[in-house]
Design a protein around this motif. Structure first.
Motif, PDB file in Angstrom:
ATOM      1  N   UNK A  45       0.872  -1.443  -0.163  1.00 38.28           N
ATOM      2  CA  UNK A  45       0.067  -0.001  -0.053  1.00 38.28           C
ATOM      3  C   UNK A  45       0.710   1.227   0.167  1.00 38.28           C
ATOM      4  N   UNK A  46       0.331   2.241  -0.680  1.00 42.21           N
ATOM      5  CA  UNK A  46       1.036   3.570  -0.741  1.00 42.21           C
ATOM      6  C   UNK A  46       0.590   4.590   0.306  1.00 42.21           C
ATOM      7  N   UNK A  47      -0.782   4.335   1.154  1.00 45.11           N
ATOM      8  CA  UNK A  47      -1.356   5.178   2.108  1.00 45.11           C
ATOM      9  C   UNK A  47      -2.221   4.393   2.725  1.00 45.11           C
ATOM     10  N   UNK A  48      -2.498   4.718   4.202  1.00 44.24           N
ATOM     11  CA  UNK A  48      -3.791   4.213   4.814  1.00 44.24           C
ATOM     12  C   UNK A  48      -4.597   5.309   5.206  1.00 44.24           C
ATOM     13  N   UNK A  49      -6.080   4.968   5.053  1.00 41.55           N
ATOM     14  CA  UNK A  49      -6.990   6.117   5.661  1.00 41.55           C
ATOM     15  C   UNK A  49      -7.496   5.332   6.833  1.00 41.55           C
ATOM     16  N   UNK A  50      -7.508   5.938   7.866  1.00 41.51           N
ATOM     17  CA  UNK A  50      -7.580   4.968   9.104  1.00 41.51           C
ATOM     18  C   UNK A  50      -8.558   5.899  10.108  1.00 41.51           C
ATOM     19  N   UNK A  51      -9.770   5.186  10.375  1.00 41.24           N
ATOM     20  CA  UNK A  51     -10.618   5.531  11.723  1.00 41.24           C
ATOM     21  C   UNK A  51     -10.099   5.242  12.896  1.00 41.24           C
ATOM     22  N   UNK A  52     -10.588   5.943  13.978  1.00 43.66           N
ATOM     23  CA  UNK A  52      -9.986   5.911  15.437  1.00 43.66           C
ATOM     24  C   UNK A  52     -10.967   4.864  15.991  1.00 43.66           C
ATOM     25  N   UNK A  53     -12.071   4.987  15.855  1.00 39.56           N
ATOM     26  CA  UNK A  53     -13.003   4.045  16.538  1.00 39.56           C
ATOM     27  C   UNK A  53     -13.336   2.890  15.836  1.00 39.56           C
ATOM     28  N   UNK A  54     -12.496   1.837  15.945  1.00 37.89           N
ATOM     29  CA  UNK A  54     -12.551   0.496  15.119  1.00 37.89           C
ATOM     30  C   UNK A  54     -12.606  -0.726  16.178  1.00 37.89           C
ATOM     31  N   UNK A  72       6.464   2.780   7.769  1.00 37.97           N
ATOM     32  CA  UNK A  72       6.435   4.222   7.668  1.00 37.97           C
ATOM     33  C   UNK A  72       5.374   4.423   6.543  1.00 37.97           C
ATOM     34  N   UNK A  73       4.252   3.560   6.352  1.00 36.73           N
ATOM     35  CA  UNK A  73       3.286   3.959   5.452  1.00 36.73           C
ATOM     36  C   UNK A  73       2.764   5.393   5.672  1.00 36.73           C
ATOM     37  N   UNK A  74       2.453   6.094   4.936  1.00 31.69           N
ATOM     38  CA  UNK A  74       1.809   7.458   5.212  1.00 31.69           C
ATOM     39  C   UNK A  74       0.301   7.039   5.572  1.00 31.69           C
ATOM     40  N   UNK A  75      -0.140   7.712   6.791  1.00 33.69           N
ATOM     41  CA  UNK A  75      -1.328   7.501   7.377  1.00 33.69           C
ATOM     42  C   UNK A  75      -2.088   8.705   7.536  1.00 33.69           C
ATOM     43  N   UNK A  76      -3.365   8.946   6.924  1.00 32.21           N
ATOM     44  CA  UNK A  76      -4.305   9.826   6.974  1.00 32.21           C
ATOM     45  C   UNK A  76      -5.715   9.332   8.064  1.00 32.21           C
ATOM     46  N   UNK A  77      -5.540   9.989   9.216  1.00 32.27           N
ATOM     47  CA  UNK A  77      -6.459   9.723   9.996  1.00 32.27           C
ATOM     48  C   UNK A  77      -7.986  10.310   9.810  1.00 32.27           C
ATOM     49  N   UNK A  78      -9.056   9.571   9.793  1.00 35.69           N
ATOM     50  CA  UNK A  78     -10.176  10.071   9.281  1.00 35.69           C
ATOM     51  C   UNK A  78     -11.079   9.712  10.433  1.00 35.69           C
ATOM     52  N   UNK A  79     -11.489  10.804  11.416  1.00 35.33           N
ATOM     53  CA  UNK A  79     -12.106  10.265  12.558  1.00 35.33           C
ATOM     54  C   UNK A  79     -13.079  11.470  13.046  1.00 35.33           C
ATOM     55  N   UNK A  80     -14.355  10.978  13.601  1.00 35.45           N
ATOM     56  CA  UNK A  80     -15.307  11.795  14.238  1.00 35.45           C
ATOM     57  C   UNK A  80     -14.834  12.335  15.805  1.00 35.45           C
ATOM     58  N   UNK A  90      -2.958  11.466  17.956  1.00 33.28           N
ATOM     59  CA  UNK A  90      -3.009  10.818  16.598  1.00 33.28           C
ATOM     60  C   UNK A  90      -1.515  11.117  15.946  1.00 33.28           C
ATOM     61  N   UNK A  91      -1.246  12.353  15.706  1.00 37.45           N
ATOM     62  CA  UNK A  91      -0.019  12.872  15.140  1.00 37.45           C
ATOM     63  C   UNK A  91       1.183  12.480  15.919  1.00 37.45           C
ATOM     64  N   UNK A  92       1.124  12.580  17.265  1.00 37.52           N
ATOM     65  CA  UNK A  92       2.223  12.128  18.236  1.00 37.52           C
ATOM     66  C   UNK A  92       2.350  10.786  17.771  1.00 37.52           C
ATOM     67  N   UNK A  93       1.411   9.832  17.679  1.00 35.67           N
ATOM     68  CA  UNK A  93       1.712   8.410  17.475  1.00 35.67           C
ATOM     69  C   UNK A  93       2.054   8.039  16.007  1.00 35.67           C
ATOM     70  N   UNK A  94       2.245   8.925  15.331  1.00 37.10           N
ATOM     71  CA  UNK A  94       2.816   8.636  13.789  1.00 37.10           C
ATOM     72  C   UNK A  94       1.818   8.917  12.839  1.00 37.10           C
ATOM     73  N   UNK A  95       0.659   9.384  12.842  1.00 39.28           N
ATOM     74  CA  UNK A  95      -0.120   9.874  11.856  1.00 39.28           C
ATOM     75  C   UNK A  95       0.318  11.091  10.878  1.00 39.28           C
ATOM     76  N   UNK A  96       0.324  11.125   9.710  1.00 33.37           N
ATOM     77  CA  UNK A  96       0.806  12.209   8.962  1.00 33.37           C
ATOM     78  C   UNK A  96      -0.110  13.448   8.717  1.00 33.37           C
ATOM     79  N   UNK A  97      -1.517  13.065   8.896  1.00 31.18           N
ATOM     80  CA  UNK A  97      -2.379  14.160   8.696  1.00 31.18           C
ATOM     81  C   UNK A  97      -3.715  13.375   9.543  1.00 31.18           C
ATOM     82  N   UNK A  98      -4.454  14.493   9.826  1.00 31.56           N
ATOM     83  CA  UNK A  98      -5.662  14.281  10.661  1.00 31.56           C
ATOM     84  C   UNK A  98      -7.062  15.066  10.234  1.00 31.56           C
ATOM     85  N   UNK A  99      -7.692  14.248   9.586  1.00 31.88           N
ATOM     86  CA  UNK A  99      -9.218  15.082   9.118  1.00 31.88           C
ATOM     87  C   UNK A  99     -10.332  14.644   9.951  1.00 31.88           C
TER      88      UNK A  99
END
Length: 225
Positions: A45-54, A72-80, A90-99
């Motif tokens: 994978x080139x990137x992961x889109x990750x929800x928090x409440x899984x 080190x896969x780039x991770x975009x968190x997508x969460x409520x 999320x960013x401190x744990x290694x997410x590259x972005x948080x939406x």
């Protein structure tokens, strides 16, 4: 690009897959944190889109585990979960972005493009192995005697070969990485694309070749004198 989407709300997951695929991305969807970790470990994978409440493992735990394994896969968190503390965590744990949800599909696509550009600028624009160059921006395969513009799947395959010369890639890896888990692609399709690349390398008078290993896969190696 192949994306891994970890979102347990299936209606949203299906909608996101449709949006992403309509914009040219390949997507594999998982619905719990353990599967997110397992799939991310496959290195396709080139990137992961990750929800928090899984379920099983939440997104924070997913981030901890994949970063602890040096993935080190780039991770975009997508969460409520939209509090400042959650975003900072999320960013401190290694997410590259948080939406945060709700979100605009246009903004999601823009964030993905930004992460793609950042990842791209960290790599060399030109790959070189032997007397062959591969331009990542133009998909041009060249030598001093000429050049070819590679079609999308040819390019993806050649980029893998030239990024890791002498590494043996299995046919199954190519199918999963380039065509996807749910693809109906068969082994003869991989053979066909290898044949295309071999012909282009031969026409470019390459001093490298794609070598087949019986029951194992293919590797890009220095040609025999």
């Amino acid at each position: 690009m192949r994306l891994l989407l970890a979102e347990d709300e299936k209606s949203l997951s299906h909608a996101l897959c449709s949006i992403l695929e309509d914009n040219g991305y390949s997507v594999d969807a998982v619905y719990d944190g353990q599967d997110a970790i397992d799939f991310a470990s496959n290195d396709i994978y080139d990137m992961m889109i990750l929800d928090i409440m899984l379920p099983k493992k939440n997104g924070f735990d997913v981030l901890k585990e994949i970063r602890a394994s040096s993935n080190m896969i780039p991770v975009l968190v997508l969460s409520a979960r939209s509090s400042v503390d959650d975003r900072v965590r999320g960013l401190d744990l290694g997410a590259n972005d948080y939406l945060t949800k709700p979100f605009s599909p246009k903004e999601l696509l823009a964030r993905i493009r930004v992460l793609s550009r950042v990842q791209y600028t960290q790599r060399d624009d030109i790959l070189n192995v032997g007397n062959i160059n591969l331009d990542r921006s133009s998909h041009e395969l060249s030598s001093t005697v000429g050049s070819y513009h590679l079609a999308n799947k040819e390019y993806q395959m050649m980029e893998l070969f030239m990024s890791h010369p002498n590494r043996v890639y299995s046919i199954e890896f190519f199918i999963e990485k380039i065509w996807g888990y749910d693809s109906n692609a068969e082994t003869n399709l991989v053979w066909t694309y290898v044949s295309y690349l071999r012909k282009k390398l031969n026409a470019l008078h390459a001093n490298i070749k794609i070598k087949a290993y019986r029951n194992t896969g293919y590797s890009l190696e220095q040609a025999d004198d």
